[in-house]
Design a protein around this motif. Structure first.
Motif, PDB file in Angstrom:
ATOM      1  N   PRO A   3      76.310  39.657  36.417  1.00  0.00           N
ATOM      2  CA  PRO A   3      75.415  38.499  36.274  1.00  0.00           C
ATOM      3  C   PRO A   3      74.768  38.127  37.606  1.00  0.00           C
ATOM      4  O   PRO A   3      75.418  38.192  38.649  1.00  0.00           O
ATOM      5  N   VAL A   4      73.499  37.763  37.536  1.00  0.00           N
ATOM      6  CA  VAL A   4      72.786  37.375  38.749  1.00  0.00           C
ATOM      7  C   VAL A   4      72.777  35.854  38.896  1.00  0.00           C
ATOM      8  O   VAL A   4      72.815  35.127  37.912  1.00  0.00           O
ATOM      9  N   GLU A   5      72.755  35.424  40.142  1.00  0.00           N
ATOM     10  CA  GLU A   5      72.617  34.005  40.489  1.00  0.00           C
ATOM     11  C   GLU A   5      71.564  33.937  41.587  1.00  0.00           C
ATOM     12  O   GLU A   5      71.896  33.814  42.763  1.00  0.00           O
ATOM     13  N   PRO A   6      70.277  34.032  41.186  1.00  0.00           N
ATOM     14  CA  PRO A   6      69.210  34.149  42.181  1.00  0.00           C
ATOM     15  C   PRO A   6      69.193  33.017  43.206  1.00  0.00           C
ATOM     16  O   PRO A   6      69.531  31.877  42.912  1.00  0.00           O
ATOM     17  N   GLN A   7      68.770  33.394  44.392  1.00  0.00           N
ATOM     18  CA  GLN A   7      68.664  32.484  45.523  1.00  0.00           C
ATOM     19  C   GLN A   7      67.596  31.421  45.214  1.00  0.00           C
ATOM     20  O   GLN A   7      66.427  31.741  45.039  1.00  0.00           O
ATOM     21  N   VAL A   8      68.000  30.145  45.152  1.00  0.00           N
ATOM     22  CA  VAL A   8      67.089  29.077  44.736  1.00  0.00           C
ATOM     23  C   VAL A   8      65.937  28.865  45.715  1.00  0.00           C
ATOM     24  O   VAL A   8      64.874  28.386  45.312  1.00  0.00           O
ATOM     25  N   SER A   9      66.100  29.239  46.969  1.00  0.00           N
ATOM     26  CA  SER A   9      65.006  29.090  47.930  1.00  0.00           C
ATOM     27  C   SER A   9      63.931  30.169  47.738  1.00  0.00           C
ATOM     28  O   SER A   9      62.830  30.038  48.260  1.00  0.00           O
ATOM     29  N   GLU A  10      64.257  31.221  46.979  1.00  0.00           N
ATOM     30  CA  GLU A  10      63.327  32.335  46.768  1.00  0.00           C
ATOM     31  C   GLU A  10      62.819  32.443  45.326  1.00  0.00           C
ATOM     32  O   GLU A  10      61.696  32.859  45.108  1.00  0.00           O
ATOM     33  N   VAL A  11      63.675  32.080  44.372  1.00  0.00           N
ATOM     34  CA  VAL A  11      63.403  32.349  42.959  1.00  0.00           C
ATOM     35  C   VAL A  11      63.391  31.043  42.152  1.00  0.00           C
ATOM     36  O   VAL A  11      64.394  30.347  42.071  1.00  0.00           O
ATOM     37  N   ALA A  12      62.227  30.729  41.554  1.00  0.00           N
ATOM     38  CA  ALA A  12      62.089  29.511  40.753  1.00  0.00           C
ATOM     39  C   ALA A  12      62.470  29.739  39.288  1.00  0.00           C
ATOM     40  O   ALA A  12      62.881  28.813  38.597  1.00  0.00           O
ATOM     41  N   TRP A  13      62.311  30.967  38.812  1.00  0.00           N
ATOM     42  CA  TRP A  13      62.597  31.338  37.418  1.00  0.00           C
ATOM     43  C   TRP A  13      62.837  32.834  37.392  1.00  0.00           C
ATOM     44  O   TRP A  13      62.284  33.569  38.219  1.00  0.00           O
ATOM     45  N   HIS A  14      63.664  33.302  36.431  1.00  0.00           N
ATOM     46  CA  HIS A  14      63.906  34.740  36.331  1.00  0.00           C
ATOM     47  C   HIS A  14      64.324  35.132  34.925  1.00  0.00           C
ATOM     48  O   HIS A  14      64.787  34.293  34.143  1.00  0.00           O
ATOM     49  N   ALA A  15      64.154  36.430  34.628  1.00  0.00           N
ATOM     50  CA  ALA A  15      64.615  37.032  33.373  1.00  0.00           C
ATOM     51  C   ALA A  15      64.598  38.552  33.556  1.00  0.00           C
ATOM     52  O   ALA A  15      63.971  39.065  34.481  1.00  0.00           O
ATOM     53  N   PHE A  16      65.309  39.254  32.680  1.00  0.00           N
ATOM     54  CA  PHE A  16      65.245  40.713  32.637  1.00  0.00           C
ATOM     55  C   PHE A  16      64.364  41.096  31.457  1.00  0.00           C
ATOM     56  O   PHE A  16      64.554  40.601  30.348  1.00  0.00           O
ATOM     57  N   PHE A  17      63.384  41.984  31.696  1.00  0.00           N
ATOM     58  CA  PHE A  17      62.419  42.377  30.683  1.00  0.00           C
ATOM     59  C   PHE A  17      62.478  43.886  30.427  1.00  0.00           C
ATOM     60  O   PHE A  17      62.654  44.674  31.358  1.00  0.00           O
ATOM     61  N   THR A  18      62.259  44.261  29.167  1.00  0.00           N
ATOM     62  CA  THR A  18      62.072  45.673  28.819  1.00  0.00           C
ATOM     63  C   THR A  18      60.686  46.105  29.294  1.00  0.00           C
ATOM     64  O   THR A  18      59.823  45.262  29.596  1.00  0.00           O
ATOM     65  N   ASP A  19      60.445  47.412  29.333  1.00  0.00           N
ATOM     66  CA  ASP A  19      59.125  47.912  29.722  1.00  0.00           C
ATOM     67  C   ASP A  19      58.045  47.390  28.777  1.00  0.00           C
ATOM     68  O   ASP A  19      56.929  47.072  29.210  1.00  0.00           O
ATOM     69  N   GLU A  20      58.361  47.286  27.493  1.00  0.00           N
ATOM     70  CA  GLU A  20      57.392  46.794  26.509  1.00  0.00           C
ATOM     71  C   GLU A  20      57.068  45.321  26.760  1.00  0.00           C
ATOM     72  O   GLU A  20      55.913  44.899  26.681  1.00  0.00           O
ATOM     73  N   GLU A  21      58.088  44.522  27.054  1.00  0.00           N
ATOM     74  CA  GLU A  21      57.863  43.102  27.355  1.00  0.00           C
ATOM     75  C   GLU A  21      57.023  42.949  28.618  1.00  0.00           C
ATOM     76  O   GLU A  21      56.134  42.089  28.686  1.00  0.00           O
ATOM     77  N   LEU A  22      57.295  43.782  29.616  1.00  0.00           N
ATOM     78  CA  LEU A  22      56.510  43.732  30.846  1.00  0.00           C
ATOM     79  C   LEU A  22      55.054  44.095  30.592  1.00  0.00           C
ATOM     80  O   LEU A  22      54.144  43.440  31.114  1.00  0.00           O
ATOM     81  N   ALA A  23      54.827  45.119  29.797  1.00  0.00           N
ATOM     82  CA  ALA A  23      53.458  45.552  29.501  1.00  0.00           C
ATOM     83  C   ALA A  23      52.657  44.413  28.872  1.00  0.00           C
ATOM     84  O   ALA A  23      51.458  44.263  29.150  1.00  0.00           O
ATOM     85  N   ALA A  24      53.315  43.590  28.053  1.00  0.00           N
ATOM     86  CA  ALA A  24      52.630  42.459  27.425  1.00  0.00           C
ATOM     87  C   ALA A  24      52.328  41.350  28.436  1.00  0.00           C
ATOM     88  O   ALA A  24      51.317  40.647  28.311  1.00  0.00           O
ATOM     89  N   ARG A  25      53.172  41.166  29.442  1.00  0.00           N
ATOM     90  CA  ARG A  25      53.001  40.083  30.420  1.00  0.00           C
ATOM     91  C   ARG A  25      52.064  40.449  31.569  1.00  0.00           C
ATOM     92  O   ARG A  25      51.467  39.571  32.189  1.00  0.00           O
ATOM     93  N   LEU A  26      51.956  41.727  31.889  1.00  0.00           N
ATOM     94  CA  LEU A  26      51.165  42.134  33.056  1.00  0.00           C
ATOM     95  C   LEU A  26      49.738  41.578  33.058  1.00  0.00           C
ATOM     96  O   LEU A  26      49.289  41.070  34.086  1.00  0.00           O
ATOM     97  N   PRO A  27      49.014  41.628  31.939  1.00  0.00           N
ATOM     98  CA  PRO A  27      47.644  41.086  31.986  1.00  0.00           C
ATOM     99  C   PRO A  27      47.586  39.554  31.902  1.00  0.00           C
ATOM    100  O   PRO A  27      46.536  38.963  32.153  1.00  0.00           O
ATOM    101  N   GLU A  28      48.699  38.910  31.581  1.00  0.00           N
ATOM    102  CA  GLU A  28      48.695  37.465  31.327  1.00  0.00           C
ATOM    103  C   GLU A  28      49.125  36.609  32.509  1.00  0.00           C
ATOM    104  O   GLU A  28      48.645  35.491  32.672  1.00  0.00           O
ATOM    105  N   TRP A  29      50.063  37.066  33.298  1.00  0.00           N
ATOM    106  CA  TRP A  29      50.676  36.243  34.336  1.00  0.00           C
ATOM    107  C   TRP A  29      50.077  36.512  35.702  1.00  0.00           C
ATOM    108  O   TRP A  29      49.648  37.635  35.983  1.00  0.00           O
ATOM    109  N   PRO A  30      50.087  35.515  36.593  1.00  0.00           N
ATOM    110  CA  PRO A  30      49.618  35.739  37.973  1.00  0.00           C
ATOM    111  C   PRO A  30      50.706  36.417  38.803  1.00  0.00           C
ATOM    112  O   PRO A  30      51.743  35.827  39.098  1.00  0.00           O
TER     113      PRO A  30
END
Length: 177
Positions: A132-159
């Motif tokens: 389990p990850v516990e991301p560094q709060v000074s670096e990471v505001a939000w996080h998740a693990f994504f499949t390649d398919e989920e990433l492909a859907a987000r790439l054109p949408e997110w900054p």
């Protein structure tokens, strides 16, 4: 040698490098960014036990690309620090996990920032993080693990951070995606 921790990231010492990635001097991170000096960075693709990629949104306090999404953990290589050591340090810090295996180096490239922030030699790595990850709060505001398919859907949408996106596209070419 690991980079020293600084309360103010702008004060961290970085190696300044030439077009061949040879060290030609050192400067504080704030000066490196302000003057667009060439330096070194690492990008680590972190995958969980199911092969999903760690994705996060950077905090609003980051010096470069605040509040943008990133496909990699990583950051600058400190003065006198080796790429491999920086990759492991950054992965463990940002994921909040100790005892990771050494990240596997995949390739290097020179990134030229289109927004006028200069250029940096970038080494891309991959690491498997099965705990389990516990991301560094000074670096990471939000996080998740994504499949390649989920990433492909987000790439054109997110900054996305542009250097991470460039690294992702080069990685995709090498993997035949």
């Amino acid at each position: 040698m690991e980079s020293e921790p600084y309360e103010d990231p702008a004060e961290e010492l970085l190696d300044v490098v030439d077009a061949e990635d040879r060290v030609v001097g050192t400067a504080r991170r704030g000066e490196v960014y302000a003057r667009g000096l060439r330096h070194r960075c690492v990008f680590v693709r972190a995958r969980d036990a199911r092969g999903r990629t760690f994705v996060h949104r950077r905090t609003a306090t980051k010096l470069l690309y605040p509040s943008r999404y990133d496909l990699f953990v990583g950051g600058v290589v400190g003065a006198g620090e080796e790429y491999d050591a920086a990759a492991l340090r950054e992965a463990e810090e940002e994921l909040g996990v100790s005892g990771l295996p050494a990240p596997t180096p995949l390739f290097s490239f020179l990134y030229e920032d289109p927004d006028g922030h200069g250029s940096w030699w970038s080494r891309v790595y991959e690491v498997r993080c099965e705990r389990p990850v516990e991301p560094q709060v000074s670096e990471v505001a939000w996080h998740a693990f994504f499949t390649d398919e989920e990433l492909a859907a987000r790439l054109p949408e997110w900054p996305w951070v542009p250097d991470g996106l460039a690294a992702w596209e080069l990685l995709a070419e090498r993997e035949g995606r």
